[in-house]
Design a protein around this motif. Structure first.
Motif, PDB file in Angstrom:
ATOM      1  N   UNK A   6       3.222  36.283  42.536  1.00 56.38           N
ATOM      2  CA  UNK A   6       2.646  35.229  43.361  1.00 56.38           C
ATOM      3  C   UNK A   6       2.383  35.765  44.755  1.00 56.38           C
ATOM      4  N   UNK A   7       1.363  35.230  45.356  1.00 59.40           N
ATOM      5  CA  UNK A   7       1.027  35.607  46.713  1.00 59.40           C
ATOM      6  C   UNK A   7       1.221  34.406  47.615  1.00 59.40           C
ATOM      7  N   UNK A   8       1.738  34.656  48.803  1.00 61.08           N
ATOM      8  CA  UNK A   8       1.899  33.552  49.743  1.00 61.08           C
ATOM      9  C   UNK A   8       0.739  33.511  50.735  1.00 61.08           C
ATOM     10  N   UNK A   9      -0.197  34.438  50.589  1.00 62.51           N
ATOM     11  CA  UNK A   9      -1.358  34.460  51.465  1.00 62.51           C
ATOM     12  C   UNK A   9      -2.609  34.179  50.628  1.00 62.51           C
ATOM     13  N   UNK A  10      -3.047  32.922  50.666  1.00 61.43           N
ATOM     14  CA  UNK A  10      -4.178  32.473  49.867  1.00 61.43           C
ATOM     15  C   UNK A  10      -5.240  31.910  50.795  1.00 61.43           C
ATOM     16  N   UNK A  11      -6.479  32.235  50.500  1.00 62.06           N
ATOM     17  CA  UNK A  11      -7.601  31.750  51.290  1.00 62.06           C
ATOM     18  C   UNK A  11      -8.564  31.010  50.353  1.00 62.06           C
ATOM     19  N   UNK A  12      -8.643  29.691  50.458  1.00 62.96           N
ATOM     20  CA  UNK A  12      -9.555  28.937  49.578  1.00 62.96           C
ATOM     21  C   UNK A  12     -11.014  29.248  49.897  1.00 62.96           C
ATOM     22  N   UNK A  13     -11.828  29.278  48.850  1.00 70.54           N
ATOM     23  CA  UNK A  13     -13.266  29.468  49.048  1.00 70.54           C
ATOM     24  C   UNK A  13     -13.982  28.143  48.795  1.00 70.54           C
ATOM     25  N   UNK A  14     -13.916  27.642  47.560  1.00 76.58           N
ATOM     26  CA  UNK A  14     -14.617  26.396  47.238  1.00 76.58           C
ATOM     27  C   UNK A  14     -14.169  25.885  45.881  1.00 76.58           C
ATOM     28  N   UNK A  15     -14.175  24.564  45.735  1.00 73.41           N
ATOM     29  CA  UNK A  15     -13.960  23.901  44.446  1.00 73.41           C
ATOM     30  C   UNK A  15     -15.229  23.130  44.128  1.00 73.41           C
ATOM     31  N   UNK A  16     -15.765  23.341  42.932  1.00 74.35           N
ATOM     32  CA  UNK A  16     -16.992  22.650  42.539  1.00 74.35           C
ATOM     33  C   UNK A  16     -17.012  22.499  41.036  1.00 74.35           C
ATOM     34  N   UNK A  17     -17.941  21.711  40.552  1.00 71.16           N
ATOM     35  CA  UNK A  17     -18.025  21.517  39.107  1.00 71.16           C
ATOM     36  C   UNK A  17     -19.395  21.920  38.593  1.00 71.16           C
ATOM     37  N   UNK A  18     -19.387  22.373  37.358  1.00 75.46           N
ATOM     38  CA  UNK A  18     -20.602  22.618  36.595  1.00 75.46           C
ATOM     39  C   UNK A  18     -20.462  21.700  35.391  1.00 75.46           C
ATOM     40  N   UNK A  19     -21.040  20.519  35.515  1.00 80.27           N
ATOM     41  CA  UNK A  19     -20.908  19.437  34.536  1.00 80.27           C
ATOM     42  C   UNK A  19     -19.436  19.115  34.266  1.00 80.27           C
ATOM     43  N   UNK A  20     -18.925  19.429  33.078  1.00 79.55           N
ATOM     44  CA  UNK A  20     -17.552  19.024  32.743  1.00 79.55           C
ATOM     45  C   UNK A  20     -16.515  20.114  32.994  1.00 79.55           C
ATOM     46  N   UNK A  21     -16.851  21.068  33.812  1.00 76.18           N
ATOM     47  CA  UNK A  21     -15.917  22.150  34.134  1.00 76.18           C
ATOM     48  C   UNK A  21     -15.791  22.294  35.648  1.00 76.18           C
ATOM     49  N   UNK A  22     -14.574  22.104  36.156  1.00 73.22           N
ATOM     50  CA  UNK A  22     -14.332  22.318  37.582  1.00 73.22           C
ATOM     51  C   UNK A  22     -13.899  23.771  37.776  1.00 73.22           C
ATOM     52  N   UNK A  23     -14.456  24.399  38.793  1.00 75.53           N
ATOM     53  CA  UNK A  23     -14.109  25.787  39.106  1.00 75.53           C
ATOM     54  C   UNK A  23     -13.521  25.801  40.507  1.00 75.53           C
ATOM     55  N   UNK A  24     -12.288  26.258  40.588  1.00 75.79           N
ATOM     56  CA  UNK A  24     -11.587  26.361  41.864  1.00 75.79           C
ATOM     57  C   UNK A  24     -11.549  27.844  42.232  1.00 75.79           C
ATOM     58  N   UNK A  25     -12.106  28.200  43.391  1.00 74.79           N
ATOM     59  CA  UNK A  25     -12.194  29.606  43.786  1.00 74.79           C
ATOM     60  C   UNK A  25     -11.391  29.852  45.056  1.00 74.79           C
ATOM     61  N   UNK A  26     -10.658  30.935  45.051  1.00 70.70           N
ATOM     62  CA  UNK A  26      -9.864  31.319  46.221  1.00 70.70           C
ATOM     63  C   UNK A  26      -9.535  32.798  46.156  1.00 70.70           C
ATOM     64  N   UNK A  27      -9.014  33.319  47.268  1.00 74.29           N
ATOM     65  CA  UNK A  27      -8.641  34.725  47.355  1.00 74.29           C
ATOM     66  C   UNK A  27      -7.146  34.826  47.548  1.00 74.29           C
ATOM     67  N   UNK A  28      -6.514  35.713  46.807  1.00 70.70           N
ATOM     68  CA  UNK A  28      -5.090  36.020  46.988  1.00 70.70           C
ATOM     69  C   UNK A  28      -4.999  37.425  47.590  1.00 70.70           C
ATOM     70  N   UNK A  29      -4.299  37.532  48.707  1.00 70.90           N
ATOM     71  CA  UNK A  29      -4.074  38.836  49.350  1.00 70.90           C
ATOM     72  C   UNK A  29      -2.733  39.387  48.893  1.00 70.90           C
ATOM     73  N   UNK A  30      -2.644  40.687  48.703  1.00 69.59           N
ATOM     74  CA  UNK A  30      -1.381  41.316  48.308  1.00 69.59           C
ATOM     75  C   UNK A  30      -0.351  41.139  49.410  1.00 69.59           C
ATOM     76  N   UNK A  31       0.907  41.100  48.977  1.00 71.17           N
ATOM     77  CA  UNK A  31       2.007  40.950  49.958  1.00 71.17           C
ATOM     78  C   UNK A  31       2.140  42.175  50.817  1.00 71.17           C
TER      79      UNK A  31
END
Length: 195
Positions: free
Chosen positions: A170-195
């Motif tokens: 697990x990473x404690x340093x996360x940077x969200x990019x965007x959450x969006x949907x393509x019809x019936x599928x939600x895609x949550x995008x973010x970046x995890x930085x190494x510890x």
């Protein structure tokens, strides 16, 4: 997921993967060309072997999407020992119910895909001090039955999936990019930085 939406998602992931490689300077800028997608300029590799590898990965990802069994994608930028430095995460949440009339012409979807690309470009200043001799790895999170079914498909035989250990940091340093949907599928995008 129907084939049209699989195509849209795969096309988006191709743009995302090439853009990530460009903005993280994993490969020299000289191997990228500019293209227009979602009404903005994006970058695409011109290197045949790199493009072939990404296309084969996307083909496997499409198979998982068709069955609705894709849970997560990790596009990891690695150092020369293949240890992840940062991961671009794409979490997929398949919804049972959705309004088919909402975004019927996929205008909102295109706006979200464009917004993802623009956000990635603005975050490029966060990708400094990455090693010059880095690489990348794509991790597909699916279930065992989908992986077995994919192994028996003749058009995927030349590109077998390799099962990874369940070891996950697990990473404690996360940077969200965007959450969006393509019809019936939600895609949550973010970046995890190494510890």
């Amino acid at each position: 997921m129907d084939s049209c939406l699989v195509d849209i998602t795969i096309e988006f992931l191709a743009v995302a993967f090439h853009s990530i490689l460009y903005y993280t300077s994993t490969y020299p800028e000289s191997i990228f060309e500019t293209k227009k997608k979602y009404n903005i300029v994006v970058y695409r590799s011109m290197h045949p072997e790199l493009n072939q590898y990404i296309d084969l990965c996307l083909k496997s990802i499409a198979e998982c999407l068709k069955t609705g069994q894709l849970k997560r994608l990790e596009f990891a930028i690695t150092d020369n020992t293949y240890k992840s430095i940062l991961k671009f995460i794409f979490d997929f949440d398949h919804m049972d119910f959705y309004d088919e009339t909402a975004d019927a012409y996929l205008i909102k979807t295109e706006q979200n895909l464009r917004a993802f690309c623009l956000k990635l470009a603005t975050l490029s200043n966060k990708f400094t001090n990455l090693p010059q001799d880095g690489s990348f790895t794509i991790y597909i999170h699916t279930n065992e039955s989908t992986a077995v079914a994919m192994a028996s498909k003749p058009d995927l035989e030349d590109f077998p999936l390799v099962e990874m250990d369940d070891k996950y940091e697990d990473s404690d340093k996360i940077l969200p990019i965007r959450r969006f949907s393509v019809r019936n599928c939600c895609i949550d995008t973010y970046i995890e930085f190494a510890k």
